[in-house]
Motif scaffolding. Structure first.
Motif, short mmCIF file in Angstrom:
data_model
loop_
_atom_site.label_atom_id
_atom_site.label_comp_id
_atom_site.label_asym_id
_atom_site.label_seq_id
_atom_site.Cartn_x
_atom_site.Cartn_y
_atom_site.Cartn_z
N VAL B 118 0.83 -1.20 0.00
CA VAL B 118 0.00 0.00 0.00
C VAL B 118 0.86 1.25 0.00
CG1 VAL B 118 -1.73 1.32 1.28
CG2 VAL B 118 -1.86 -1.17 1.24
N VAL B 120 0.69 5.66 -0.09
CA VAL B 120 -0.14 6.85 0.09
C VAL B 120 0.45 7.94 -0.77
CG1 VAL B 120 -0.93 8.57 1.74
CG2 VAL B 120 -0.77 6.17 2.43
N LYS B 141 -0.65 -3.20 -4.23
CA LYS B 141 -2.03 -3.63 -4.42
C LYS B 141 -3.04 -2.53 -4.12
CE LYS B 141 -0.78 -7.67 -5.62
NZ LYS B 141 -0.78 -7.88 -7.08
N GLY B 142 -2.62 -1.51 -3.39
CA GLY B 142 -3.55 -0.44 -3.04
C GLY B 142 -2.88 0.93 -3.01
N ILE B 143 -3.61 1.94 -3.50
CA ILE B 143 -3.10 3.31 -3.48
C ILE B 143 -4.15 4.21 -2.84
CG2 ILE B 143 -2.33 5.26 -4.88
CD1 ILE B 143 -1.63 3.25 -7.08
N LEU B 144 -3.73 4.96 -1.84
CA LEU B 144 -4.61 5.97 -1.26
C LEU B 144 -4.20 7.29 -1.88
CD1 LEU B 144 -6.87 6.38 0.79
CD2 LEU B 144 -5.13 6.78 2.53
N TYR B 159 -6.00 -1.42 -6.32
CA TYR B 159 -7.12 -0.60 -5.87
C TYR B 159 -6.63 0.83 -5.71
CZ TYR B 159 -9.85 -4.69 -4.65
OH TYR B 159 -10.56 -5.84 -4.71
N ILE B 160 -7.38 1.76 -6.25
CA ILE B 160 -7.03 3.17 -6.02
C ILE B 160 -8.22 3.84 -5.35
CG2 ILE B 160 -6.18 5.29 -7.05
CD1 ILE B 160 -5.09 3.77 -9.31
N HIS B 161 -7.97 4.39 -4.19
CA HIS B 161 -9.03 5.07 -3.45
C HIS B 161 -8.76 6.56 -3.54
CE1 HIS B 161 -12.35 5.29 -0.71
NE2 HIS B 161 -11.64 5.91 0.20
#
Lengths: 186, 186
Positions: B118, B120, B141-144, B159-161
């Motif tokens: 992850v 940020v 796997k994930g981007i804030l 996933y991009i939030h």
DNA sequence: TAGATTGTTAATCGATTAACAATC
DNA sequence: TAGATTGTTAATCGATTAACAATC
């Protein structure tokens, strides 16, 4: 000119609900054509209450406050940071872009003099409660709270919207764990 | 020990739905008693995937990035900023609290070496796309995403939030205009 | 007129709620 | 046992959807 189908493809909702919601608010499309973009944006801005520039005040000019005042999205949404307030003598007298920083002691008088309805709170959480309780709820109607102090959604007659940055990371974590495809909220 | 009624009073939901949702996830209350707080928090953390500390990396050590890394809520949610990355030579080599700042050029190697899932993102929006496209989606796997650049909710397998700070001010504006009592999301 | 898309209806789907038997 | 609160059912409510007449 934009059709409900165009919009549905952009935001992942069905076109029927876009038409229904817009109709609900009274927005007026043209049958056989779609929606005139300029009319639609004006209409949506009016619904959101951001059709004309609204002056807001920043309380707390630390890293978070500075980042917020500089955040490009606020300008697009017609929000103008007319002034900032801090407790730190080093900062008082300086500016964030065009936003001047004043002493926190002068906050309430400023709010009253300029009839400011919305403040953005970016002070350390330990200072949040004291500031909020001293606000005059006849003047201030809304608070965007970036501190980790959680307030009830409504206090006196003021709306308080609590932002929890950490919550957003939990959302990602949950989605990754459960392989959920997030609704994109463009 | 906490009952569904206690929780309902805190968050404005009906107790029946709290029981239903907890049961859905398999959380186990005690009939006649309620829920054991320690078991419940452990269970909720597990559901959210934050039961054990997760290392994340900060990209962009400006005002926003600094504020995020220092934000108290991330620690409570078991997120640890293991490293920060920036393009600015002035910043590289210094630290935000215990988080060291490295050159952005070393980002991808670092992510791979440390198996960071992850990140940020708090760089200027103009730099966002370039960084995201260069990420190795086998690792990340994930981007804030705190930039105002809007990404689709899913890209490759990441996933991009998207966080839009300005949107929150629009919410307040709308609530004030329409006298809506916000659901408090404690 | 023919083609397209709105606004709206009626049908479906899912989420919320009240109620209560189970049981600690 | 008596009191309390869970877990779950069945009923309600609202939101989403498909479909289509209206009409630009």
């Amino acid at each position: 000119m934009l059709t409900s189908k165009d919009m549905s493809e952009h935001c992942g909702l069905k076109s029927s609900i876009i038409r229904k919601d817009l109709a609900q608010f009274g927005a007026c499309g043209i049958k056989g054509q779609g929606y005139v973009v300029s009319e639609l944006t004006a209409y949506l801005n009016k619904i959101l209450g951001i059709n004309n520039t609204k002056d807001v005040v920043l309380v707390g000019a630390g890293h978070l406050g500075t980042a917020i005042a500089r955040y490009p999205g606020f300008i697009n949404a017609n929000f103008n940071f007319i002034a900032a307030f801090d407790i730190d003598d080093e900062k008082i007298g300086s500016s964030i872009g065009h936003t001047h920083i004043y002493s926190i002691d002068t906050l309430n008088k400023y709010l009253e003099d300029h009839k400011i309805e919305v403040i953005v709170l970016a002070v350390p959480s330990s200072a949040a409660l004291d500031i909020v309780t001293k606000l005059d709820s006849r003047i201030v109607k809304g608070i965007l709270n970036f501190t980790s102090m959680v307030f009830p959604g409504r206090m006196n007659d003021m709306y308080i919207h609590n932002i929890d940055l950490a919550k957003e990371l939990e959302v990602i974590s949950f989605c990754m764990k459960n392989c959920i495809t997030q609704k994109s909220d463009d």
